[in-house]
Design an enzyme around this catalytic site. Structure first.
Site, PDB file in Angstrom:
ATOM      1  N   CYS A 118      15.523  58.951  73.679  1.00 29.91           N
ATOM      2  CA  CYS A 118      14.495  58.865  72.640  1.00 29.91           C
ATOM      3  C   CYS A 118      14.867  59.848  71.539  1.00 29.91           C
ATOM      4  O   CYS A 118      16.020  60.233  71.408  1.00 29.91           O
ATOM      5  CB  CYS A 118      13.097  59.120  73.201  1.00 29.91           C
ATOM      6  SG  CYS A 118      12.787  60.818  73.686  1.00 29.91           S
ATOM      7  N   ARG A 119      13.919  60.266  70.749  1.00 30.85           N
ATOM      8  CA  ARG A 119      14.211  61.176  69.637  1.00 30.85           C
ATOM      9  C   ARG A 119      14.537  62.583  70.129  1.00 30.85           C
ATOM     10  O   ARG A 119      15.508  63.179  69.719  1.00 30.85           O
ATOM     11  CB  ARG A 119      13.027  61.205  68.660  1.00 30.85           C
ATOM     12  CG  ARG A 119      13.265  62.113  67.464  1.00 30.85           C
ATOM     13  CD  ARG A 119      12.068  62.084  66.505  1.00 30.85           C
ATOM     14  NE  ARG A 119      12.100  63.263  65.662  1.00 30.85           N
ATOM     15  CZ  ARG A 119      11.552  64.430  65.969  1.00 30.85           C
ATOM     16  NH1 ARG A 119      10.904  64.582  67.116  1.00 30.85           N
ATOM     17  NH2 ARG A 119      11.624  65.442  65.145  1.00 30.85           N
TER      18      ARG A 119
END
Length: 98
Positions: free
Chosen positions: A63-64
């Protein structure tokens, strides 16, 4: 929860290793830049798309920053998958981006 660094993922890919990376970010985030060859499944859809995944394969969640992928890792682990969280997420990624 098993964890792997972005650098370890990058090194494995550069050495020709085959990895199943699942990016759980939203569509606009992935379109802005993602690791080549990822499987894109937004976190909110992951539980509905479990039948698409193979329990005999291992997966690395991305993810980020590592938070959403940690939640995704827990979900997959609780459903019997072999899964690892990429800590630091795309913020730590220094490899190629599409």
């Amino acid at each position: 929860m098993k964890e792997i660094t972005a650098k370890e993922v990058q090194q494995t890919m550069e050495q020709g290793g085959k990895l199943n990376l699942i990016d759980v970010r939203e569509v606009d985030e992935v379109e802005a830049g993602h690791i080549p060859g990822i499987i894109h499944i937004p976190l909110g859809l992951l539980e509905f798309r479990l039948p698409e995944l193979n329990k005999r394969e291992s997966y690395i969640m991305v993810c980020r920053s590592g938070g959403r992928s940690a939640r995704a890792t827990q979900l997959l682990e609780s459903n019997g998958f072999n899964v690892t969280n990429m800590i630091g997420g795309m913020l730590a990624w220094e490899g190629k981006v599409q």
